[in-house]
Design a protein around this motif. Structure first.
Motif, PDB file in Angstrom:
ATOM      1  N   GLU A 286       0.817  -1.222   0.000  1.00 31.28           N
ATOM      2  CA  GLU A 286       0.000   0.000   0.000  1.00 31.28           C
ATOM      3  C   GLU A 286       0.849   1.269   0.000  1.00 31.28           C
ATOM      4  O   GLU A 286       0.609   2.158  -0.813  1.00 31.28           O
ATOM      5  N   PRO A 287       1.856   1.410   0.858  1.00 31.25           N
ATOM      6  CA  PRO A 287       2.694   2.621   0.776  1.00 31.25           C
ATOM      7  C   PRO A 287       3.447   2.727  -0.556  1.00 31.25           C
ATOM      8  O   PRO A 287       3.643   3.823  -1.063  1.00 31.25           O
TER       9      PRO A 287
ATOM     10  N   ARG B  10       2.327   1.638  -3.494  1.00 30.10           N
ATOM     11  CA  ARG B  10       1.346   2.122  -4.471  1.00 30.10           C
ATOM     12  C   ARG B  10       1.124   3.621  -4.322  1.00 30.10           C
ATOM     13  O   ARG B  10       1.024   4.354  -5.302  1.00 30.10           O
ATOM     14  N   ARG B  11       1.037   4.083  -3.093  1.00 27.73           N
ATOM     15  CA  ARG B  11       0.834   5.506  -2.836  1.00 27.73           C
ATOM     16  C   ARG B  11       2.030   6.309  -3.340  1.00 27.73           C
ATOM     17  O   ARG B  11       1.866   7.368  -3.950  1.00 27.73           O
ATOM     18  N   LEU B  12       3.234   5.811  -3.115  1.00 25.35           N
ATOM     19  CA  LEU B  12       4.447   6.489  -3.563  1.00 25.35           C
ATOM     20  C   LEU B  12       4.491   6.558  -5.092  1.00 25.35           C
ATOM     21  O   LEU B  12       4.818   7.599  -5.665  1.00 25.35           O
TER      22      LEU B  12
ATOM     23  N   SER C 206       1.941   6.498  -7.142  1.00 28.34           N
ATOM     24  CA  SER C 206       0.905   7.435  -7.563  1.00 28.34           C
ATOM     25  C   SER C 206       1.381   8.880  -7.417  1.00 28.34           C
ATOM     26  O   SER C 206       1.162   9.718  -8.304  1.00 28.34           O
ATOM     27  N   GLN C 207       2.034   9.194  -6.320  1.00 26.28           N
ATOM     28  CA  GLN C 207       2.555  10.536  -6.108  1.00 26.28           C
ATOM     29  C   GLN C 207       3.622  10.881  -7.138  1.00 26.28           C
ATOM     30  O   GLN C 207       3.672  12.005  -7.640  1.00 26.28           O
TER      31      GLN C 207
ATOM     32  N   ARG D 171       3.846   9.662 -10.199  1.00 27.57           N
ATOM     33  CA  ARG D 171       3.176   9.878 -11.479  1.00 27.57           C
ATOM     34  C   ARG D 171       2.573  11.275 -11.540  1.00 27.57           C
ATOM     35  O   ARG D 171       2.686  11.961 -12.551  1.00 27.57           O
ATOM     36  N   GLN D 172       1.917  11.692 -10.465  1.00 28.50           N
ATOM     37  CA  GLN D 172       1.327  13.023 -10.448  1.00 28.50           C
ATOM     38  C   GLN D 172       2.405  14.104 -10.566  1.00 28.50           C
ATOM     39  O   GLN D 172       2.222  15.104 -11.260  1.00 28.50           O
TER      40      GLN D 172
END
Length: 85
Positions: A27-28, A30-32, A34-35, A37-38
């Motif tokens: 989960e962390p 995936r969050r990393l 995503s950040q 990519r943004q």
């Protein structure tokens, strides 16, 4: 008998930690991702990838080499041959 019991407990602890690691860590990550990519999209200004202009079907373009790259000697290229016995 105590040694076998110790090994079983050790294996159970190992597999329990491995299971918890596989549940908690993704989960962390995936969050990393995503950040990241943004951030990349923001730094690129949301610009779509550039594509070359499309030409109508059937059009032909011939590119000639520049004069500097053309060998102007009339003799051709020198090749040194060796005799084979």
């Amino acid at each position: 008998m105590a040694f076998v019991k110790f090994l079983v407990v050790l294996l159970l602890i190992y597999y329990l930690l491995k299971l918890l690691y596989n549940i908690i860590v993704p989960e962390p990550i995936r969050r990393l991702i995503s950040q990241m990519r943004q951030a990349m999209r923001h730094s690129q200004g949301f610009a779509p990838p550039a594509s070359p202009p499309r030409k109508p079907e059937g059009s032909v373009t011939i590119k000639k080499p520049s004069d500097a790259s053309i060998n102007k000697s009339k003799d051709g290229e020198y090749v040194d041959y060796e005799e084979v016995d």
